[in-house]
Design a protein around this motif. Structure first.
Motif, PDB file in Angstrom:
ATOM      1  N   GLN A  79     -19.014  15.980  -3.589  1.00 54.21           N
ATOM      2  CA  GLN A  79     -19.490  16.594  -4.704  1.00 54.21           C
ATOM      3  C   GLN A  79     -18.596  17.691  -5.177  1.00 54.21           C
ATOM      4  O   GLN A  79     -17.809  18.074  -4.460  1.00 54.21           O
ATOM      5  N   GLN A  91     -20.878  28.295  -2.840  1.00 55.98           N
ATOM      6  CA  GLN A  91     -21.217  29.050  -3.911  1.00 55.98           C
ATOM      7  C   GLN A  91     -21.874  30.382  -3.375  1.00 55.98           C
ATOM      8  O   GLN A  91     -21.599  31.544  -4.001  1.00 55.98           O
ATOM      9  N   VAL A  92     -22.899  30.039  -2.667  1.00 56.16           N
ATOM     10  CA  VAL A  92     -23.668  31.062  -2.012  1.00 56.16           C
ATOM     11  C   VAL A  92     -22.808  32.070  -1.335  1.00 56.16           C
ATOM     12  O   VAL A  92     -22.791  33.340  -1.619  1.00 56.16           O
ATOM     13  N   CYS A  97     -26.812  20.542 -14.419  1.00 57.72           N
ATOM     14  CA  CYS A  97     -26.432  22.100 -14.515  1.00 57.72           C
ATOM     15  C   CYS A  97     -27.522  23.094 -14.869  1.00 57.72           C
ATOM     16  O   CYS A  97     -28.570  22.494 -15.093  1.00 57.72           O
ATOM     17  N   LEU A 104     -30.941  29.368  -1.897  1.00 64.04           N
ATOM     18  CA  LEU A 104     -31.034  28.605  -3.061  1.00 64.04           C
ATOM     19  C   LEU A 104     -32.313  28.349  -3.795  1.00 64.04           C
ATOM     20  O   LEU A 104     -32.528  27.545  -4.838  1.00 64.04           O
ATOM     21  N   GLU A 126     -18.957  21.471  -7.305  1.00 64.01           N
ATOM     22  CA  GLU A 126     -19.823  22.155  -7.850  1.00 64.01           C
ATOM     23  C   GLU A 126     -18.898  23.302  -8.914  1.00 64.01           C
ATOM     24  O   GLU A 126     -17.860  23.783  -8.198  1.00 64.01           O
TER      25      GLU A 126
END
Ligand code: 2NL
Length: 369
Positions: free
Chosen positions: A223, A189-190, A299, A153, A225
């Motif tokens: 969270q 997400q990675v 974002c 990231l 995302e």
């Protein structure tokens, strides 16, 4: 008839007398059972008499056989009779003391008394809204490695941004690497970018951890995302998605939004988003009206380094991502003031703020109906 016969016959009569009074005197079924075992059980007095028939001469047996068998039948008959009398008496006693309170409320089924935690409810609401826009849900491990939580990231080793996250580290493994409790859901997400071919549209709701604890922070929090990767994905799409989300989630016709420049290592440009609200009424906050602003998410466009680290060519693909705190938006929507109560597992709190399990959030049925 011999003398012995007469003696034995009167002994049988005596025994019958004794057993009859024991049977009639038995106070309850348990007492009666004791009498039955003492008479008709394997070593009972009547059973012993029956056994003695075997040692008698045929003449004796002709007389004593019917006498002893008769005794056994009469005793068994008396016991049966007494047992049913005791049963009736016990039932009558219960009926006399037990009463039915017809004013008591009907006991509800588990599905009626159980409650869905507001966080679970809000996750279902989010999922319904984003699913309607074509997003799928991705999940990943709570225990992550340094690469997926930081390096991929665009947090370089030793970069101060790593410290911003108050990371929980696990003891080093055999390879000397220290795993972490994920500080955000971005590693999911990675993993999605590493394994799926674009176009990608996912949301990643889940638990996240930071070593932080006060009135507005708990060491474990939630969270969600979102990530879109596509050849032509741009900030206009992001703004539309977030605006549609806010209108649906807060159940208002329209809401003004404010995009302010910010910084995250994994996006460029980065923005923080405020939504229009009205806080003029004490203890109440209304969205989509008024002149106040409230920050609800961060974002930006996915940083080219992040795309590269996840095996995507930044000259071919671009994308945007956002992240927000689920606990916080749950508190805003449903009016809870203390975050810590979320995780105290107090059933009184849950029965007040929880949701009925069969009232599923859908866009058609009303999210919080
Ligand atoms: C915040 C800000 C954000 C993201 C999360 C993200 C994930 C990948 C790549 C790029 Cl894999 N970005 N996520 C982006 C911007 C902001 O969260 O304040 N969250 C509570």
């Amino acid at each position: 008839m011999s003398d012995i016969d007469v003696t034995d016959q009167s002994a049988i009569a005596d025994l019958e007398q004794d057993l009859a009074s024991a049977i009639l005197g038995a106070p309850d079924e348990a007492g009666l059972e004791e009498v039955r075992i003492a008479a008709l059980g394997k070593k009972g007095s009547v059973s012993e008499l029956l056994k003695s028939l075997g040692a008698m001469s045929p003449d004796e047996r002709k007389v004593m056989g019917p006498a002893i068998n008769g005794l056994r039948d009469r005793v068994a008959g008396l016991i049966t009779h007494r047992r049913s009398a005791l049963k009736t008496r016990a039932l009558e006693a219960r009926l006399a003391t037990e009463t039915v309170d017809v004013t008591l409320p009907v006991r509800e089924a588990a599905a009626e008394t159980g409650r869905v935690h507001p966080i679970a409810q809000v996750m279902e609401e989010l999922t319904a809204i984003f699913a309607d826009m074509g997003f799928s849900v991705a999940e990943g491990p709570d225990i992550e490695d340094d690469f997926h939580n930081f390096t991929a990231l665009n947090f370089p080793p030793g970069h101060p941004a790593r410290e911003m996250h108050d990371t929980f580290f696990l003891p080093p493994g055999a390879d000397g690497q220290r795993k972490v409790l994920r500080t955000h859901t971005s590693p999911v997400q990675v993993r999605t970018m590493q394994t799926k071919t674009p176009p990608i549209r996912v949301i990643c709701p889940g638990r996240t951890y930071r070593c932080d604890s006060d009135q507005t922070h708990t060491p474990m929090f939630h969270q969600v995302e979102g990530l879109v990767i596509d050849k032509g994905a741009h900030l206009g799409h992001l703004k539309w998605i977030l605006e549609e989300f806010c209108k649906s989630f807060f159940e208002v016709e329209g809401v003004k939004m404010r995009f302010r420049p910010s910084f995250f290592p994994f996006t460029e440009p980065s923005m923080e988003v405020d939504i229009q609200c009205d806080r003029s009424r004490p203890g109440e906050i209304r969205f989509g009206e008024g002149t106040d602003w409230l920050e609800i998410l961060g974002c930006g466009m996915v940083h080219p380094n992040v795309l590269r680290n996840c095996g995507l060519d930044p000259d071919e693909y671009q994308g945007f991502a956002w992240g927000m705190g689920i606990d916080r938006i749950a508190m805003l929507k449903y009016g809870m003031s203390d975050l810590r109560a979320f995780f105290e597992a107090d059933v009184r709190w849950l029965s007040h703020y929880g949701f009925r399990p069969l009232d599923f959030p859908t866009l058609a049925g009303g999210l919080s109906a």
